[in-house]
Write an enzyme that holds these catalytic residues in place. Structure first.
Site, PDB file in Angstrom:
ATOM      1  CB  CYS A 238      -0.651  -0.248   1.154  1.00 19.96           C
ATOM      2  SG  CYS A 238      -0.313  -0.100   2.679  1.00 19.96           S
TER       3      CYS A 238
ATOM      4  CG  HIS B 255      -4.636   0.092   3.518  1.00 15.15           C
ATOM      5  ND1 HIS B 255      -3.647  -0.521   3.203  1.00 15.15           N
ATOM      6  CD2 HIS B 255      -5.791   0.463   3.101  1.00 15.15           C
ATOM      7  CE1 HIS B 255      -4.492  -0.913   1.423  1.00 15.15           C
ATOM      8  NE2 HIS B 255      -5.459   0.064   1.670  1.00 15.15           N
TER       9      HIS B 255
ATOM     10  CG  HIS C 117      -6.939   0.157  -1.300  1.00 18.23           C
ATOM     11  ND1 HIS C 117      -7.165  -0.408  -0.934  1.00 18.23           N
ATOM     12  CD2 HIS C 117      -8.164  -0.162  -2.415  1.00 18.23           C
ATOM     13  CE1 HIS C 117      -8.341  -0.887  -0.279  1.00 18.23           C
ATOM     14  NE2 HIS C 117      -8.475  -1.019  -1.924  1.00 18.23           N
TER      15      HIS C 117
END
Length: 312
Positions: free
Chosen positions: A209, A265, A277
């Site tokens: 991420c 995240h 993402h």
């Protein structure tokens, strides 16, 4: 391993994985730690459990791209303890630390007079001077320029090489790409839809991420930290409760315990309540609606690094 001012140690393979410790590499990782690693084969040979174990066991720190400079601190049994100088990180003020097989590093002449060629294509072919294929390199690979033309002549760990001019942009330094906008970030990121997630991933073979957000920002002239926890403290703070104030290209950060626990995240705001993402092992880069997902309740920060549009 002492180097002089006139030379530098660099990554000598298209993608080198930086390990937490040499013993963290498993038998299934053999294709990733050889002198000529085959990243695709490595990823294909990993089972879903093997892939998830990369995350759960903290085996990987980050990755290096071809030509990326490092400082070597020590060498033990064929492994180099390195600092990745272009990847800011709170673990070491000089850059990102970890271990790389010594066979994936090479000492080269330090050359920066004509700037760098940054690969803008998803992957690009490098050619020898006699136009034999040399290596395919990842998006965001940066190599020193020796001569401009229809083919750009580059300094590489394999000697002088050529690359098509339309596959690169010429930048003065690794951190001086032309400044993009939030819309540029979103558009560029959407070009990686369906790319598999890879823990520690920093190349167009797979991103995690924060590797995804780091590389999109870097391509648009902004160097941010490598890890999501560090990224969440940078840039301009935006009110997380006021979605109307968010701009396309803002970074969205998420933490366990409904946003109050450990940050885990980061994604890119895509406008209209959407997020772009690289999610988790076993999944791929995607665009999702935030409403009704765990992300909606876990949002803990929104940070801005650039204007939404060039003329904002």
């Amino acid at each position: 391993m002492l180097q002089t001012e006139s030379t530098t140690w660099v990554c000598s393979v298209p993608v080198a994985t930086v390990w937490t410790a040499p013993e963290k590499a498993r038998p299934v990782d053999a294709e990733g730690i050889t002198e000529n690693p085959n990243i695709n084969k490595w990823l294909q040979e990993m089972s879903r459990e093997d892939n998830k174990d990369l995350t759960d066991s903290g085996r990987i720190q980050t990755q290096l791209l071809y030509g990326e400079p490092v400082v070597i601190e020590e060498v033990v049994d064929g492994w180099a303890k390195i600092i990745a100088l272009w990847q800011p990180c709170r673990k070491d003020e000089r850059g990102y630390p970890g271990w790389v097989p010594m066979t994936q590093l090479k000492e080269v002449e330090a050359l920066t007079e004509l700037g760098y060629a940054r690969v803008t294509a998803n992957k690009a072919q490098l050619w020898t001077e006699s136009f034999a294929p040399l290596k395919a390199v990842s998006f965001n690979t940066l190599l020193p320029v020796k001569e401009l033309g229809e083919f750009v002549r580059l300094q590489t760990p394999d000697g002088d090489a050529l690359i098509m001019a339309d596959a690169v942009e010429i930048v003065a330094a690794y951190n001086q790409s032309p400044r993009g906008s939030g819309l540029d970030i979103a558009k560029l990121g959407a070009g990686f839809l369906d790319l598999p997630y890879l823990w520690g991933g920093m190349s167009s073979y797979g991103y995690d991420c924060s590797g995804f957000t780091y590389n999109l920002m870097k391509a648009n002239g902004v160097i941010i930290s490598r890890d999501a926890v560090d990224q969440s403290l940078e840039g301009l703070e935006i009110d997380k409760y006021d979605q109307d104030a968010w701009h396309i290209g803002d970074l969205l950060f998420f933490a366990y315990e409904e946003g109050k626990g450990n940050l885990h995240h980061v994604g890119i705001y895509y406008g209209n309540g959407l997020m772009l993402h690289s999610p988790t092992p076993g999944r791929s880069v995607e665009i999702i609606e935030l409403a009704g997902t765990k992300h909606e309740t876990e949002l803990c920060a929104v940070r801005r690094f650039m204007k939404m549009e060039d003329h904002d």
